[in-house]
Structures are given as C-alpha cells and as structure tokens.
Design a protein around this motif. Structure first.
Motif, PDB file in Angstrom:
ATOM      1  N   VAL A  44      15.867   5.631   9.309  1.00  0.00           N
ATOM      2  CA  VAL A  44      16.145   5.120   7.966  1.00  0.00           C
ATOM      3  C   VAL A  44      15.385   3.810   7.834  1.00  0.00           C
ATOM      4  CG1 VAL A  44      17.921   4.261   6.399  1.00  0.00           C
ATOM      5  CG2 VAL A  44      18.436   6.185   7.900  1.00  0.00           C
ATOM      6  N   GLU A  45      14.622   3.676   6.783  1.00  0.00           N
ATOM      7  CA  GLU A  45      13.804   2.467   6.653  1.00  0.00           C
ATOM      8  C   GLU A  45      13.738   2.043   5.198  1.00  0.00           C
ATOM      9  OE1 GLU A  45       9.904   3.278   8.041  1.00  0.00           O
ATOM     10  OE2 GLU A  45       9.595   5.001   6.746  1.00  0.00           O
ATOM     11  N   PRO A  46      13.419   0.775   4.980  1.00  0.00           N
ATOM     12  CA  PRO A  46      13.216   0.317   3.598  1.00  0.00           C
ATOM     13  C   PRO A  46      11.895   0.858   3.064  1.00  0.00           C
ATOM     14  CG  PRO A  46      12.763  -1.453   5.126  1.00  0.00           C
ATOM     15  CD  PRO A  46      13.300  -0.321   5.951  1.00  0.00           C
ATOM     16  N   SER A  47      11.751   0.778   1.760  1.00  0.00           N
ATOM     17  CA  SER A  47      10.579   1.433   1.170  1.00  0.00           C
ATOM     18  C   SER A  47       9.286   0.706   1.511  1.00  0.00           C
ATOM     19  CB  SER A  47      10.743   1.508  -0.347  1.00  0.00           C
ATOM     20  OG  SER A  47      10.799   0.212  -0.904  1.00  0.00           O
ATOM     21  N   PHE A  48       9.346  -0.623   1.746  1.00  0.00           N
ATOM     22  CA  PHE A  48       8.082  -1.328   1.925  1.00  0.00           C
ATOM     23  C   PHE A  48       7.371  -0.918   3.216  1.00  0.00           C
ATOM     24  CE2 PHE A  48      10.720  -4.176   4.403  1.00  0.00           C
ATOM     25  CZ  PHE A  48       9.871  -4.669   5.386  1.00  0.00           C
ATOM     26  N   THR A  49       8.138  -0.559   4.268  1.00  0.00           N
ATOM     27  CA  THR A  49       7.480  -0.126   5.509  1.00  0.00           C
ATOM     28  C   THR A  49       6.810   1.238   5.312  1.00  0.00           C
ATOM     29  OG1 THR A  49       9.571   0.803   6.258  1.00  0.00           O
ATOM     30  CG2 THR A  49       9.030  -1.411   6.986  1.00  0.00           C
ATOM     31  N   ALA A  50       7.482   2.106   4.549  1.00  0.00           N
ATOM     32  CA  ALA A  50       6.859   3.410   4.275  1.00  0.00           C
ATOM     33  C   ALA A  50       5.609   3.225   3.424  1.00  0.00           C
ATOM     34  CB  ALA A  50       7.851   4.328   3.564  1.00  0.00           C
ATOM     35  N   VAL A  51       5.670   2.309   2.463  1.00  0.00           N
ATOM     36  CA  VAL A  51       4.508   2.050   1.604  1.00  0.00           C
ATOM     37  C   VAL A  51       3.375   1.467   2.442  1.00  0.00           C
ATOM     38  CG1 VAL A  51       3.685   0.526  -0.217  1.00  0.00           C
ATOM     39  CG2 VAL A  51       5.786   1.838  -0.523  1.00  0.00           C
ATOM     40  N   ALA A  52       3.716   0.535   3.341  1.00  0.00           N
ATOM     41  CA  ALA A  52       2.678  -0.045   4.191  1.00  0.00           C
ATOM     42  C   ALA A  52       2.013   1.028   5.032  1.00  0.00           C
ATOM     43  CB  ALA A  52       3.297  -1.118   5.095  1.00  0.00           C
ATOM     44  N   ARG A  53       2.821   1.958   5.545  1.00  0.00           N
ATOM     45  CA  ARG A  53       2.262   3.031   6.363  1.00  0.00           C
ATOM     46  C   ARG A  53       1.344   3.922   5.532  1.00  0.00           C
ATOM     47  NH1 ARG A  53       6.760   5.139   7.733  1.00  0.00           N
ATOM     48  NH2 ARG A  53       7.163   3.772   9.485  1.00  0.00           N
ATOM     49  N   ALA A  54       1.771   4.225   4.319  1.00  0.00           N
ATOM     50  CA  ALA A  54       0.943   5.072   3.459  1.00  0.00           C
ATOM     51  C   ALA A  54      -0.350   4.366   3.075  1.00  0.00           C
ATOM     52  CB  ALA A  54       1.731   5.467   2.215  1.00  0.00           C
ATOM     53  N   CYS A  55      -0.267   3.086   2.761  1.00  0.00           N
ATOM     54  CA  CYS A  55      -1.483   2.373   2.364  1.00  0.00           C
ATOM     55  C   CYS A  55      -2.433   2.229   3.548  1.00  0.00           C
ATOM     56  CB  CYS A  55      -1.122   0.997   1.808  1.00  0.00           C
ATOM     57  SG  CYS A  55      -0.343   1.088   0.189  1.00  0.00           S
ATOM     58  N   CYS A  56      -1.889   2.055   4.728  1.00  0.00           N
ATOM     59  CA  CYS A  56      -2.772   2.008   5.889  1.00  0.00           C
ATOM     60  C   CYS A  56      -3.433   3.351   6.113  1.00  0.00           C
ATOM     61  CB  CYS A  56      -1.984   1.620   7.137  1.00  0.00           C
ATOM     62  SG  CYS A  56      -1.423  -0.090   7.104  1.00  0.00           S
ATOM     63  N   ARG A  57      -2.674   4.397   5.884  1.00  0.00           N
ATOM     64  CA  ARG A  57      -3.240   5.720   6.066  1.00  0.00           C
ATOM     65  C   ARG A  57      -4.315   5.989   5.017  1.00  0.00           C
ATOM     66  NH1 ARG A  57      -3.390   8.114  10.429  1.00  0.00           N
ATOM     67  NH2 ARG A  57      -3.916   9.958   9.222  1.00  0.00           N
ATOM     68  N   THR A  58      -4.166   5.369   3.869  1.00  0.00           N
ATOM     69  CA  THR A  58      -5.184   5.575   2.850  1.00  0.00           C
ATOM     70  C   THR A  58      -6.536   5.071   3.325  1.00  0.00           C
ATOM     71  OG1 THR A  58      -3.460   5.200   1.240  1.00  0.00           O
ATOM     72  CG2 THR A  58      -5.714   5.185   0.428  1.00  0.00           C
ATOM     73  N   HIS A  59      -6.521   3.999   4.070  1.00  0.00           N
ATOM     74  CA  HIS A  59      -7.776   3.400   4.531  1.00  0.00           C
ATOM     75  C   HIS A  59      -7.769   3.422   6.055  1.00  0.00           C
ATOM     76  CE1 HIS A  59      -8.269   2.019   0.430  1.00  0.00           C
ATOM     77  NE2 HIS A  59      -7.013   1.614   0.492  1.00  0.00           N
ATOM     78  N   ARG A  60      -7.839   4.588   6.618  1.00  0.00           N
ATOM     79  CA  ARG A  60      -7.727   4.669   8.069  1.00  0.00           C
ATOM     80  C   ARG A  60      -9.093   4.785   8.731  1.00  0.00           C
ATOM     81  NH1 ARG A  60      -6.512   9.617   6.065  1.00  0.00           N
ATOM     82  NH2 ARG A  60      -7.539  11.429   6.977  1.00  0.00           N
ATOM     83  N   ARG A  61     -10.124   4.687   7.924  1.00  0.00           N
ATOM     84  CA  ARG A  61     -11.438   4.760   8.546  1.00  0.00           C
ATOM     85  C   ARG A  61     -11.658   3.549   9.444  1.00  0.00           C
ATOM     86  NH1 ARG A  61     -15.044   5.203   3.385  1.00  0.00           N
ATOM     87  NH2 ARG A  61     -13.593   3.558   2.855  1.00  0.00           N
ATOM     88  N   ALA A  62     -12.463   3.729  10.471  1.00  0.00           N
ATOM     89  CA  ALA A  62     -12.668   2.659  11.438  1.00  0.00           C
ATOM     90  C   ALA A  62     -13.265   1.424  10.776  1.00  0.00           C
ATOM     91  CB  ALA A  62     -13.574   3.147  12.569  1.00  0.00           C
TER      92      ALA A  62
END
Lengths: 347, 215
Positions: free
Chosen positions: A170-188
């Motif tokens: 169970v997590e707050p929304s900002f950590t999930a958002v941070a994970r998604a935004c990092c995944r958006t730009h996961r290129r090296a």
C-alpha cells in the motif's frame, strides 16, 4: 459464478504470459485497475475502472470495495498480487529534516513529528512510512514522511484479502507517480536528467523533483491553485539544499493534465515546458489498449469507461503501482526490517 | 524486470494485513505443493497401472504362446508316439512275417495232403485279430479230405480247422485254419518237427503261386 471466474483467473496466471501485480489506484472518484505483462510493461493484460464514493474518507470506501472486487474478479486479471495506491486525501505527505541514523531511529522521529502535526488525515491510529530523500549535511537527512489512517487502509485491503487477493503493498500516490514517470524516461541517456513531476488531484497536488530514478525532493500542496507555487518552491529548495542541476521538463499526472490553462501557469511559474507522451510512447500506446479492455469490462454499468475517467495521464498512477514488483522476500523484509536501501541508481 | 524507481519501495501495509497475506500465501503454496504432489502421485500411479497392465498383457501373451507351444509339443509327442507305434508295429509285422515259418506250414500241409488230391492255392491272410488265416483250395475226394483236415487239426499250432466249401461233383474244396501270431511256436505234426530245412518264404510263395501240386 465467482468460483468459476476465480479458477479462470488462476488458469490464466498459470498458463498465460507472466503478469505483474494488479495496480489499484484511488484517484479523483475512480478506482483504476491495470495489469501489465512482466516482461513488456506496455502490454496491458487487463484494465478496469469503477467509481467510488468520496463523501467520507473511511466508511464510504469500504462500501465501494464490492464493485472493485467484482471488477477484479470479472475482468481478465491474472494472479492475486495487487498494489494499492491510497487516495490523495487519505495520505498526508510532509518533508522535513531528521537526524541521520538507521531506519528505526528515523521511523521513530517521523512518528514523533507527525503525531503532533495537523492535517486532513485522521491520525488516531496512524500508519507511518518515509522515503529518504538525501543527506543535507551536519548529520541530518531529508525525508518525505507519509502518514495514513490504518483503519482506512484496512477497510480497503481487508475486502481484497477476503476475496482471495493479496495486497502486497500500500503506497501513497506520489511514489507510484514517481515510478511511472521514471519508467517513462528509462532510456540510459535520461538516467541522469532532472525533471519535475506533478501528482495532480482534485484535492491538491504533490510536486516531485526526480533525478533519474530517484526522488530528490517532494512538496505537497493542499490546494490545486497553489500547484505552480509548490513547483517553484520545489525547484528552488532542491537546488538550494541538494545542489542539483536545474530540471529540464515538467510531467503532469492526473485527469487535469491536459488542462491548457494549468499548463500555462506551470510553464510561467517554473520556466519549463510541460511535456506529454507522444502517441508512440509507452503510456499512450498502453492507454489505447486500456480503453478497449476497460470498456469491455464495463458491461455491468457500475464500471466507467476509461475515456470518461481521464486520459492516459490519469492512469499513470495505476501504471506506477502495476510496475511495482514485490516479491515474497521483499514483503517479509518490509514487515520485519524497515531498513531502506538508499539507492542512487542514477548516480 | 524489477527496476527500483525510488530509494525504497514505501509500504504502508499494516502488520495485521501483512500477516494475513503471508498466511494466505503460505496456504496457497501448501495447496499448490499438495496439488502438485497429488498430480505427480496420480501420474505415477497411472503410469504404474499402465505398466502393470502392459506386463499382464505380455504375461498373458507369453502364457498363450507357452500353451500353444505346449500344445504343439504335445501334439508332436503324440504324433511321434503314433509314428513310433506304427513303426514298431511295422517292424513287428515285418518281424512276424519274417519269422512266420511258411515253409514249415506249407510242408505240414503238403505232407498231410492225401494221395489223389491236389492244392490249387494256399494263401495266408490276417484275420484282423492278430492271427493268420490260411486258406486252402483244391480238389479232393470227400473221405481223404476229411482225413486231411483231421491231420491238419492235430498239427500244432493250427487251430479252428474247418472246411468252408465242398463241391461234390467237381470234388473241389475250400478249407481254412488259423495260425496264432501272439506267441512263438514251431509247426509240429504229430511228433515230427516239420520246420527243419524248409524252403524260404519267397520260394514257397512262388511255388504256390505257380500252382504247384503235391501228388
């Protein structure tokens, strides 16, 4: 009927492509559920969206869990593991500086600090957590502390457990958002880039400063009108405290991410462009698939069509939850050992 | 697949819920293990049963083959015994025929033949009961013929000497007597041994077939 759906889900999980956990996000009156393939994150295996009652933070959510469970059982979801993202109103986020120490000491400092704080969250039976942001010198470190009502969390996870699902996190929304935004730009090439992300809700927002895959700074604003100011403060504070490079772009997550007026306000406040995924991006292509799958599962009438519940940006929090892989060993560790692994993978 | 996006994956899951999840996972794992073991056991049992059935079928086939071989062997033994019996009978017959003192028999007959009488044919035929029947045919008057038959009846081992037919006008007669074949013997007419220095069987037969007369 429910048992047949349950066995069909188990069968798909056993013989179909390996799936990650089901991401459940409570955001702005909708519960968005999405599940992606483990090896191809843009490959959406199942999605659903149902409305929930936001009149009260506690009991109303418990009453809204029945259609959520119904959607989970009736959809094409596989497996039982799920990650729950709390409503913005249910989790209070504060950033402050605590003495450097081990996790137990920091946890105690966070609990002591938040117990005397004031916020919108009922904290008579609180559940604490924190994210270590970084050292600030003089044997002190910056943490983003999160507090939520344990009874509210249990009112969400217990019906899921009773229905056979395993809410592993169970997590707050900002950590999930941070994970998604990092995944958006996961290129090296983007690993070291600094960007701003805004977790935008109807009741407020959380501004995040992300460097690569690390949250450098987080600032919460209770009113959406103060979001540009919070973003500006985030940039200034992060540069002053951590000496990071200036961010290059702003990402907005939420159903109002495509509000042109808000985008202009943010761009004027921060002096940075607001960017969205293009049509070939991960979330844009995944959202097209979500529209089909979520509409297919909306036959009962209780489900909301995906296109009516915000665009691709509104689903990024659910995606962030679905991207979270939590193994059994990590579940045990999170229950017994609160030592956070301070990872600066971008460095 | 796992890439940490945060310094730590923050988890607000309460301890009680975490315990419930862990317990459910334990139960699920146990159930999966039990199911897997059950499937393995069922598969092993099915394979064992299939192997047993196959072995039983092979055993049945072997038994059938063995029974067939035994039957064939028994049939072969029976045939061999029959062939052996026939061969022995043939050898015995040959031996009996070769040991039959035809010259002595014919000598006894011709010695007893009265004057004025003649023999046209002397023939030995098996009677089907193991003995030989000697058939005589020729010409003789009535009174000497009776004496002739009396002499034959007194000759050992001639038995059952009977006259089968007699034509008074032509004085032709047909008579038979039996010669046992189940014991060794020598032809003895009265006290005289007529077996000595008799002509051979083939010679006697040739003589008879040529219609030899004993005057």
């Amino acid at each position: 009927m429910r048992h047949a759906q349950w066995f069909a889900s188990r069968f798909r999980q056993a013989f179909g492509p390996k799936a990650g956990p089901i991401g459940l996000e409570f955001r702005d009156g909708f519960v968005r559920m999405v599940q992606v393939a483990r090896d191809r994150r843009a490959d959406v295996l199942a999605a659903a969206c149902v409305a929930y009652d936001r009149r009260g933070p506690g009991l109303s959510i418990a009453h809204s869990m029945e259609p959520v469970v119904h959607a989970l059982l009736g959809g094409s979801f596989r497996g039982r593991a799920c990650v729950v993202v709390l409503p913005f109103e249910a989790a209070r986020v504060e950033t402050f500086t605590v003495p450097e120490g081990d996790d137990a000491a920091i946890q105690a400092d966070v609990a002591r600090t938040l117990a005397h704080g004031h916020g919108s969250v009922e904290t008579r039976d609180p559940e604490f957590g924190f994210v270590r942001l970084g050292p600030v010198g003089h044997a002190r470190c910056e943490v983003a502390a999160v507090v939520a009502d344990r009874r509210l969390i249990e009112s969400i996870v217990n019906p899921l457990i009773d229905s056979g699902f395993w809410p592993t996190a169970v997590e707050p929304s900002f950590t999930a958002v941070a994970r998604a935004c990092c995944r958006t730009h996961r290129r090296a090439a983007d690993r070291g880039r600094v960007r701003l992300a805004v977790d935008l809700h109807e009741g407020g927002a959380t501004a995040l400063l992300l460097q690569g895959q690390t949250i450098v700074y987080a600032s919460s604003a209770s009113s959406r009108s103060r979001v540009p100011d919070a973003l500006g403060a985030c940039c200034t504070e992060a540069r002053r405290v951590f000496g990071t490079e200036p961010p290059t772009e702003v990402r907005i997550v939420g159903s109002r991410a495509y509000d042109v007026d808000l985008q202009h306000q943010i761009e004027r406040s921060c002096g940075l462009p607001v960017l969205h995924d293009d049509d070939a991006g991960t979330f844009a292509s995944a959202f097209a698939e979500i529209g089909v799958r979520a509409i297919d599962s909306a036959a009962s009438g209780q489900h909301a069509a995906a296109t009516d519940s915000g665009g691709a940006a509104a689903w990024m929090g659910a995606f962030g939850a679905a991207f979270r892989g939590l193994s059994r060993a990590e579940l045990r560790q999170s229950g017994t050992d609160q030592r956070p692994a301070h990872r600066r993978e971008a460095a | 697949m796992r890439e940490h996006t945060l310094q730590r994956d923050l988890n607000l899951l309460p301890a009680s819920a975490r315990e419930r999840v862990l317990r459910a996972q334990e139960v699920s794992r146990s159930c999966r293990t039990a199911l897997a073991l059950t499937v393995i056991a069922a598969t092993a049992a099915a394979a064992s049963e299939a192997g047993r059935l196959q072995a039983m079928e092979a055993c049945d086939a072997a038994e059938r083959q063995a029974e067939s071989a035994l039957a064939r062997d028994e049939h072969r033994r029976r045939l061999e015994a029959e062939v052996r019996h026939l061969a022995e009978a043939a050898v015995e017959l040959q031996r009996s025929e070769s040991q039959l003192p035809l010259s002595s028999i014919l000598g006894a007959i011709t010695d007893a033949l009265p004057l004025g009488a003649s023999l046209e044919r002397v023939r030995l035929v098996p009677d089907g009961a193991g003995d030989w029947i000697c058939e005589l045919s020729g010409n003789a008057e009535r009174a000497p013929l009776s004496h002739f038959l009396d002499v034959l009846a007194q000759t050992r081992p001639f038995e059952r000497v009977v006259i089968n037919d007699y034509v008074q006008a032509s004085e032709r007669f047909q008579a038979t007597f039996a010669i046992p074949n189940d014991r060794p013997y020598s032809v003895v007419q009265g006290d005289a041994d007529v077996n000595a220095d008799s002509p051979s069987h083939s010679e006697i037969e040739d003589l008879i077939n040529r219609g030899g007369h004993h005057e």
